[in-house]
Enzyme design. Structure first.
Site, PDB file in Angstrom:
ATOM      1  N   GLU A   7       3.657  15.612 -76.270  1.00 34.67           N
ATOM      2  CA  GLU A   7       2.474  15.604 -75.402  1.00 34.67           C
ATOM      3  C   GLU A   7       2.675  14.701 -74.186  1.00 34.67           C
ATOM      4  O   GLU A   7       2.247  15.036 -73.091  1.00 34.67           O
ATOM      5  CB  GLU A   7       1.229  15.185 -76.187  1.00 34.67           C
ATOM      6  N   TYR A  45      -6.802  12.711 -73.046  1.00 35.22           N
ATOM      7  CA  TYR A  45      -6.175  14.003 -73.324  1.00 35.22           C
ATOM      8  C   TYR A  45      -5.136  13.881 -74.449  1.00 35.22           C
ATOM      9  O   TYR A  45      -5.160  14.649 -75.423  1.00 35.22           O
ATOM     10  CB  TYR A  45      -5.498  14.595 -72.068  1.00 35.22           C
ATOM     11  N   ASP A  89      -6.657  20.256 -71.065  1.00 33.10           N
ATOM     12  CA  ASP A  89      -5.676  20.019 -69.998  1.00 33.10           C
ATOM     13  C   ASP A  89      -5.966  20.971 -68.837  1.00 33.10           C
ATOM     14  O   ASP A  89      -6.919  21.763 -68.877  1.00 33.10           O
ATOM     15  CB  ASP A  89      -4.237  20.139 -70.527  1.00 33.10           C
ATOM     16  N   CYS A  96      -3.694  40.220 -69.700  1.00 31.01           N
ATOM     17  CA  CYS A  96      -4.540  39.202 -70.342  1.00 31.01           C
ATOM     18  C   CYS A  96      -5.461  39.829 -71.398  1.00 31.01           C
ATOM     19  O   CYS A  96      -6.144  40.822 -71.122  1.00 31.01           O
ATOM     20  CB  CYS A  96      -5.380  38.494 -69.277  1.00 31.01           C
TER      21      CYS A  96
HETATM   22  S1  SF4 Z   1      -8.314  38.023 -66.752  1.00 35.47           S
HETATM   23 FE1  SF4 Z   1      -7.028  36.953 -65.305  1.00 35.47          FE
HETATM   24  S2  SF4 Z   1      -8.284  35.302 -64.496  1.00 35.47           S
HETATM   25 FE2  SF4 Z   1      -9.298  36.061 -66.327  1.00 35.47          FE
HETATM   26  S3  SF4 Z   1      -8.588  34.691 -67.946  1.00 35.47           S
HETATM   27 FE3  SF4 Z   1      -7.220  36.469 -67.939  1.00 35.47          FE
HETATM   28  S4  SF4 Z   1      -5.509  35.926 -66.582  1.00 35.47           S
HETATM   29 FE4  SF4 Z   1      -7.183  34.460 -66.250  1.00 35.47          FE
END
Ligand code: SF4
Length: 300
Positions: free
Chosen positions: A45, A128, A146, A211
């Site tokens: 860390e 942290y 973080d 994502c």
């Molecule tokens: S969609 Fe894009 S901006 Fe939203 S959390 Fe996922 S990577 Fe981040």
């Protein structure tokens, strides 16, 4: 649970998705393995605070092979610790880690304590790091906040391109409210949101198409506003005091005898005033020693 931390509401679906994603996709890092000691987690860390994983991992492995316990590091010299820090940057961290090892030996029998107060009283351990050690070494429910986690929460929940320069109370309260009630899930959320920020929701080029929470991301839904206009916080590197300090440290690490820094040909491009002030600041920080004042010789 951290003192003053509110009880969690039912788990937000985005939190649950990140927890599941982390269980599938977490990088296999040595400090995440079950056999890693609390000392190993603490060292990781401190190293990871301002340095990316790819640069930390080899140094961490060497460090832990050489100093597997706080007592081993405390028995070494500060110069050895600073030298072994290599090119991780911000070498004050090496000095503080060495001081931390000595404090662990003096106050805690050479063990890393699990309590927040005891951790915060150690040299170089801030809020942290204390929270991260409690969560990742001891499996405690805590708020590990973080810059990566702040960015993910800021975007996915608050539609902000980047978090504020300094952690705000609102951010901390919001982050605390998102931590799952289940202790194991809380650790996975802390690690997973950090991993998502480091690998997918990166500062300048988030990979929203990869994502797992893209469908529920407030910033993406708002059309990803403001990232181009957001000010860059990074300073140009060349010619900064940090760069000059790093060059001085590299010369001293490589030297086997005291060096006349101001006479080094490789530092001729640095203004004498800047070189002097950087040397003075390294001495003041306790990272560099004046070996012979009259002859201008320095060592680690
Ligand atoms: S969609 Fe894009 S901006 Fe939203 S959390 Fe996922 S990577 Fe981040």
């Amino acid at each position: 649970m951290m003192e003053g931390m509110p009880p969690a509401a039912p788990m937000d679906p985005r939190v649950a998705t990140v927890v599941d994603w982390f269980a599938r996709e977490a990088r296999d890092l040595p400090w995440r393995r079950e056999d890693c000691t609390a000392w190993g987690v603490l060292v990781s860390e401190v190293m990871l605070q301002q340095t990316p994983v790819v640069r930390v991992e080899p140094v961490w492995r060497e460090w832990m092979a050489r100093w597997p316990t706080p007592a081993d590091l405390a028995a070494a010299s500060q110069a050895d610790a600073v030298r072994a820090w290599g090119r991780l940057g911000y070498p004050r961290r090496a000095k503080r880690l060495w001081e931390c090892a000595a404090a662990l030996v003096d106050r805690h029998g050479g063990e890393v304590p699990p309590g927040e107060e005891a951790l915060l009283a150690l040299p170089g351990i801030g809020a942290y790091t204390a929270a991260a050690v409690r969560a990742f070494a001891f499996g405690e429910r805590d708020v590990v906040l973080d810059t990566n986690v702040r960015r993910v929460i800021g975007r996915a929940w608050r539609a902000q391109p980047l978090p504020p320069a300094h952690l705000t109370r609102t951010e901390r309260e919001h982050a605390a409210a998102l931590v799952p009630a289940d202790t194991t899930a809380s650790v996975e959320w802390n690690a997973g949101s950090m991993e998502l920020g480091a690998l997918v929701c990166t500062a300048r080029a988030p990979r929203c198409d990869e994502c797992v929470i893209a469908a529920d991301c407030a910033w993406l839904a708002a059309g990803s506003p403001g990232l181009d206009a957001a000010p860059r916080r990074t300073q140009a590197w060349h010619g900064t005091d940090r760069q000059v300090r790093g060059r001085i440290m590299a010369l001293l690490r490589a030297a086997h005898a005291p060096l006349n820094i101001t006479g080094q040909a490789s530092l001729e491009d640095v203004e004498p005033g800047q070189l002097d002030s950087c040397l003075a600041s390294l001495v003041a920080d306790g990272l560099v020693t004046v070996a012979d004042d009259r002859r201008g010789l320095y060592s680690l």
